[in-house]
Design a protein around this motif. Structure first.
Motif, PDB file in Angstrom:
ATOM      1  N   GLY A   1       0.808  -1.209   0.000  1.00 46.32           N
ATOM      2  CA  GLY A   1       0.000   0.000   0.000  1.00 46.32           C
ATOM      3  C   GLY A   1       0.843   1.263   0.000  1.00 46.32           C
ATOM      4  N   PHE A   2       2.177   1.111   0.006  1.00 43.27           N
ATOM      5  CA  PHE A   2       3.077   2.260   0.056  1.00 43.27           C
ATOM      6  C   PHE A   2       3.903   2.413  -1.220  1.00 43.27           C
ATOM      7  CE2 PHE A   2       1.967   1.677   4.410  1.00 43.27           C
ATOM      8  CZ  PHE A   2       2.174   2.887   5.062  1.00 43.27           C
ATOM      9  N   HIS A   3       3.821   1.468  -2.146  1.00 38.69           N
ATOM     10  CA  HIS A   3       4.676   1.517  -3.334  1.00 38.69           C
ATOM     11  C   HIS A   3       4.074   2.450  -4.384  1.00 38.69           C
ATOM     12  CE1 HIS A   3       7.125   0.221  -6.732  1.00 38.69           C
ATOM     13  NE2 HIS A   3       7.914  -0.406  -5.870  1.00 38.69           N
ATOM     14  N   PRO A   4       4.906   3.280  -5.032  1.00 35.21           N
ATOM     15  CA  PRO A   4       4.372   4.210  -6.039  1.00 35.21           C
ATOM     16  C   PRO A   4       3.759   3.527  -7.249  1.00 35.21           C
ATOM     17  CG  PRO A   4       6.789   4.253  -6.018  1.00 35.21           C
ATOM     18  CD  PRO A   4       6.351   3.488  -4.811  1.00 35.21           C
ATOM     19  N   ALA A   5       4.093   2.253  -7.492  1.00 37.15           N
ATOM     20  CA  ALA A   5       3.506   1.548  -8.636  1.00 37.15           C
ATOM     21  C   ALA A   5       2.032   1.236  -8.432  1.00 37.15           C
ATOM     22  CB  ALA A   5       4.279   0.251  -8.891  1.00 37.15           C
ATOM     23  N   GLY A   6       1.568   1.281  -7.189  1.00 42.69           N
ATOM     24  CA  GLY A   6       0.154   1.043  -6.929  1.00 42.69           C
ATOM     25  C   GLY A   6      -0.074  -0.111  -5.978  1.00 42.69           C
ATOM     26  N   GLY A   7      -1.352  -0.385  -5.712  1.00 44.56           N
ATOM     27  CA  GLY A   7      -1.731  -1.428  -4.773  1.00 44.56           C
ATOM     28  C   GLY A   7      -2.288  -2.652  -5.459  1.00 44.56           C
ATOM     29  N   ALA A   8      -3.354  -3.185  -4.887  1.00 41.66           N
ATOM     30  CA  ALA A   8      -3.953  -4.407  -5.407  1.00 41.66           C
ATOM     31  C   ALA A   8      -4.700  -4.131  -6.709  1.00 41.66           C
ATOM     32  CB  ALA A   8      -4.912  -4.993  -4.381  1.00 41.66           C
ATOM     33  N   SER A   9      -4.701  -5.130  -7.582  1.00 43.22           N
ATOM     34  CA  SER A   9      -5.527  -5.086  -8.786  1.00 43.22           C
ATOM     35  C   SER A   9      -6.238  -6.421  -8.936  1.00 43.22           C
ATOM     36  CB  SER A   9      -4.688  -4.810 -10.038  1.00 43.22           C
ATOM     37  OG  SER A   9      -3.907  -5.934 -10.381  1.00 43.22           O
ATOM     38  N   VAL A  10      -7.382  -6.379  -9.580  1.00 39.63           N
ATOM     39  CA  VAL A  10      -8.142  -7.600  -9.811  1.00 39.63           C
ATOM     40  C   VAL A  10      -7.335  -8.593 -10.637  1.00 39.63           C
ATOM     41  CG1 VAL A  10     -10.164  -8.544 -11.003  1.00 39.63           C
ATOM     42  CG2 VAL A  10     -10.403  -6.537  -9.536  1.00 39.63           C
ATOM     43  N   ASP A  11      -6.640  -8.095 -11.653  1.00 32.60           N
ATOM     44  CA  ASP A  11      -5.858  -8.994 -12.511  1.00 32.60           C
ATOM     45  C   ASP A  11      -4.749  -9.685 -11.727  1.00 32.60           C
ATOM     46  OD1 ASP A  11      -7.412  -8.402 -14.705  1.00 32.60           O
ATOM     47  OD2 ASP A  11      -6.017  -6.928 -15.536  1.00 32.60           O
TER      48      ASP A  11
ATOM     49  N   VAL B   1      -1.437 -20.248  -7.060  1.00 29.26           N
ATOM     50  CA  VAL B   1      -1.352 -21.018  -5.810  1.00 29.26           C
ATOM     51  C   VAL B   1      -2.458 -22.057  -5.708  1.00 29.26           C
ATOM     52  CG1 VAL B   1      -0.157 -19.153  -4.627  1.00 29.26           C
ATOM     53  CG2 VAL B   1      -2.651 -19.322  -4.425  1.00 29.26           C
ATOM     54  N   GLY B   2      -3.469 -21.946  -6.540  1.00 27.05           N
ATOM     55  CA  GLY B   2      -4.469 -22.995  -6.679  1.00 27.05           C
ATOM     56  C   GLY B   2      -5.176 -23.427  -5.409  1.00 27.05           C
ATOM     57  N   GLY B   3      -5.375 -22.485  -4.480  1.00 32.62           N
ATOM     58  CA  GLY B   3      -6.058 -22.829  -3.239  1.00 32.62           C
ATOM     59  C   GLY B   3      -5.156 -23.442  -2.184  1.00 32.62           C
ATOM     60  N   ARG B   4      -3.910 -23.701  -2.522  1.00 34.22           N
ATOM     61  CA  ARG B   4      -2.974 -24.274  -1.546  1.00 34.22           C
ATOM     62  C   ARG B   4      -2.494 -23.222  -0.555  1.00 34.22           C
ATOM     63  NH1 ARG B   4      -1.801 -25.925  -6.544  1.00 34.22           N
ATOM     64  NH2 ARG B   4      -0.072 -24.424  -6.731  1.00 34.22           N
ATOM     65  N   LEU B   5      -2.448 -21.982  -0.996  1.00 31.83           N
ATOM     66  CA  LEU B   5      -2.141 -20.840  -0.153  1.00 31.83           C
ATOM     67  C   LEU B   5      -3.314 -19.879  -0.216  1.00 31.83           C
ATOM     68  CD1 LEU B   5       0.752 -21.999  -0.804  1.00 31.83           C
ATOM     69  CD2 LEU B   5       1.575 -19.629  -0.684  1.00 31.83           C
ATOM     70  N   GLY B   6      -3.445 -19.046   0.804  1.00 25.67           N
ATOM     71  CA  GLY B   6      -4.402 -17.954   0.740  1.00 25.67           C
ATOM     72  C   GLY B   6      -3.852 -16.819  -0.107  1.00 25.67           C
ATOM     73  N   VAL B   7      -4.741 -15.928  -0.524  1.00 25.32           N
ATOM     74  CA  VAL B   7      -4.359 -14.742  -1.285  1.00 25.32           C
ATOM     75  C   VAL B   7      -4.924 -13.527  -0.569  1.00 25.32           C
ATOM     76  CG1 VAL B   7      -4.550 -13.496  -3.468  1.00 25.32           C
ATOM     77  CG2 VAL B   7      -4.342 -15.994  -3.473  1.00 25.32           C
ATOM     78  N   LYS B   8      -4.031 -12.634  -0.158  1.00 19.90           N
ATOM     79  CA  LYS B   8      -4.470 -11.410   0.520  1.00 19.90           C
ATOM     80  C   LYS B   8      -4.348 -10.234  -0.435  1.00 19.90           C
ATOM     81  CE  LYS B   8      -3.536  -8.397   4.484  1.00 19.90           C
ATOM     82  NZ  LYS B   8      -2.795  -8.233   5.764  1.00 19.90           N
ATOM     83  N   ALA B   9      -5.470  -9.568  -0.657  1.00 21.67           N
ATOM     84  CA  ALA B   9      -5.500  -8.357  -1.466  1.00 21.67           C
ATOM     85  C   ALA B   9      -5.409  -7.163  -0.534  1.00 21.67           C
ATOM     86  CB  ALA B   9      -6.776  -8.287  -2.293  1.00 21.67           C
ATOM     87  N   SER B  10      -4.444  -6.298  -0.796  1.00 20.12           N
ATOM     88  CA  SER B  10      -4.218  -5.156   0.083  1.00 20.12           C
ATOM     89  C   SER B  10      -3.643  -4.009  -0.715  1.00 20.12           C
ATOM     90  CB  SER B  10      -3.255  -5.556   1.210  1.00 20.12           C
ATOM     91  OG  SER B  10      -3.065  -4.506   2.122  1.00 20.12           O
ATOM     92  N   GLY B  11      -4.069  -2.800  -0.378  1.00 16.32           N
ATOM     93  CA  GLY B  11      -3.541  -1.627  -1.050  1.00 16.32           C
ATOM     94  C   GLY B  11      -4.563  -0.962  -1.938  1.00 16.32           C
ATOM     95  N   GLY B  12      -5.165   0.116  -1.466  1.00 12.46           N
ATOM     96  CA  GLY B  12      -6.078   0.901  -2.282  1.00 12.46           C
ATOM     97  C   GLY B  12      -7.494   0.376  -2.396  1.00 12.46           C
ATOM     98  N   ILE B  13      -7.879  -0.565  -1.532  1.00 11.16           N
ATOM     99  CA  ILE B  13      -9.247  -1.111  -1.564  1.00 11.16           C
ATOM    100  C   ILE B  13     -10.100  -0.261  -0.630  1.00 11.16           C
ATOM    101  CG2 ILE B  13     -10.684  -3.147  -1.194  1.00 11.16           C
ATOM    102  CD1 ILE B  13      -8.069  -4.802  -1.487  1.00 11.16           C
ATOM    103  N   ARG B  14     -10.937   0.592  -1.196  1.00  4.85           N
ATOM    104  CA  ARG B  14     -11.625   1.595  -0.389  1.00  4.85           C
ATOM    105  C   ARG B  14     -13.141   1.523  -0.468  1.00  4.85           C
ATOM    106  NH1 ARG B  14      -7.186   4.278  -2.763  1.00  4.85           N
ATOM    107  NH2 ARG B  14      -5.602   4.843  -1.212  1.00  4.85           N
ATOM    108  N   THR B  15     -13.674   0.665  -1.336  1.00  3.82           N
ATOM    109  CA  THR B  15     -15.123   0.573  -1.491  1.00  3.82           C
ATOM    110  C   THR B  15     -15.573  -0.881  -1.409  1.00  3.82           C
ATOM    111  OG1 THR B  15     -15.059   0.317  -3.896  1.00  3.82           O
ATOM    112  CG2 THR B  15     -15.105   2.576  -3.038  1.00  3.82           C
ATOM    113  N   ALA B  16     -16.845  -1.067  -1.127  1.00  5.88           N
ATOM    114  CA  ALA B  16     -17.403  -2.417  -1.109  1.00  5.88           C
ATOM    115  C   ALA B  16     -17.267  -3.075  -2.475  1.00  5.88           C
ATOM    116  CB  ALA B  16     -18.871  -2.363  -0.687  1.00  5.88           C
TER     117      ALA B  16
END
Length: 229
Positions: free
Chosen positions: A165-175, A184-199
């Motif tokens: 959330g601090f990098h100038p390139a940006g935060g999370a993206s859907v892609d 990771v195919g469900g073997r690991l979790g995936v955390k989306a973080s950075g710039g998510i501000r709306t429902a």
């Protein structure tokens, strides 16, 4: 997205996926106490604070999980320093550690260095604590995202995470989330973080494959969701 899937993502269910986060450098003890109180009110899963705020004294955590960050936000700390920071944080009560990789190593394809970096932290904290690996996806090519996620899995990570959330390139993206989840195919979790501000943004991340959300504006996101399905 189907209506059937959409209706399962009510306020309560999304809250249970949230790391309520406060990592500003000016954060005070009073700010952390307020964060924890708000987190309990909102019904989120975890709070994530800077390691210098640990241990949390005179704070009623209830059922909240305590998470912290390591090598944050640049990732350009020596691996042994990251390991020591992570071990101290766990000793001071953190159940989850979000570590920043050496992003420069990933950019130039030095994946053995990335592997060694993550392994150092995993070995320092042992098998018990949850380890989330921040890859700073906006700074990487798709190929580098895939390879870094593979390395994180090999090193024993529990999650891969998009951004500080601090990098100038940006935060999370859907892609990026979708690509990480496919890798990771469900073997690991995936955390989306950075710039998510709306429902809407939060739901898009979940539908792309996110299993955890890092939010600083949690209330605004949850207020945009229905109370029940």
């Amino acid at each position: 997205m189907s209506d059937a899937v959409e209706t399962t993502l009510n306020r309560t269910r999304v809250a249970a996926m949230v790391d309520h986060t406060l990592l500003k450098p000016e954060t005070s003890d009073a700010d952390v106490r307020a964060l924890v109180a708000e987190a309990r009110e909102l019904g989120v899963l975890a709070v994530c604070v800077s390691p210098s705020m640990l241990p949390l004294r005179s704070v009623e955590m209830g059922d909240l999980v305590l998470a912290t960050v390591v090598g944050f936000p640049s990732g350009k700390h020596h691996s042994l320093v990251k390991g020591a920071e992570a071990r101290l944080a766990v000793d001071q009560g953190a159940a989850e550690v979000d570590m920043v990789i050496d992003i420069g190593a990933a950019v130039v394809g030095e994946y053995n260095a990335v592997l060694a970096d993550i392994l150092t932290v995993r070995e320092a904290i042992g098998a018990g604590p949850v380890l989330k690996v921040i890859i700073e996806s906006a700074a990487l090519t798709d190929d580098a995202i895939v390879e870094t996620c593979r390395v994180a899995e090999l090193a024993g990570a529990n999650f891969v995470k998009t951004s500080t959330g601090f990098h100038p390139a940006g935060g999370a993206s859907v892609d990026a989330v979708r690509l990480m989840a496919q890798t990771v195919g469900g073997r690991l979790g995936v955390k989306a973080s950075g710039g998510i501000r709306t429902a809407e943004a939060a739901l898009a991340m979940i539908h792309a494959g996110a299993t955890r959300l890092g939010l600083s504006g949690t209330r605004a996101v949850l207020d945009g969701l229905p109370d029940q399905s």
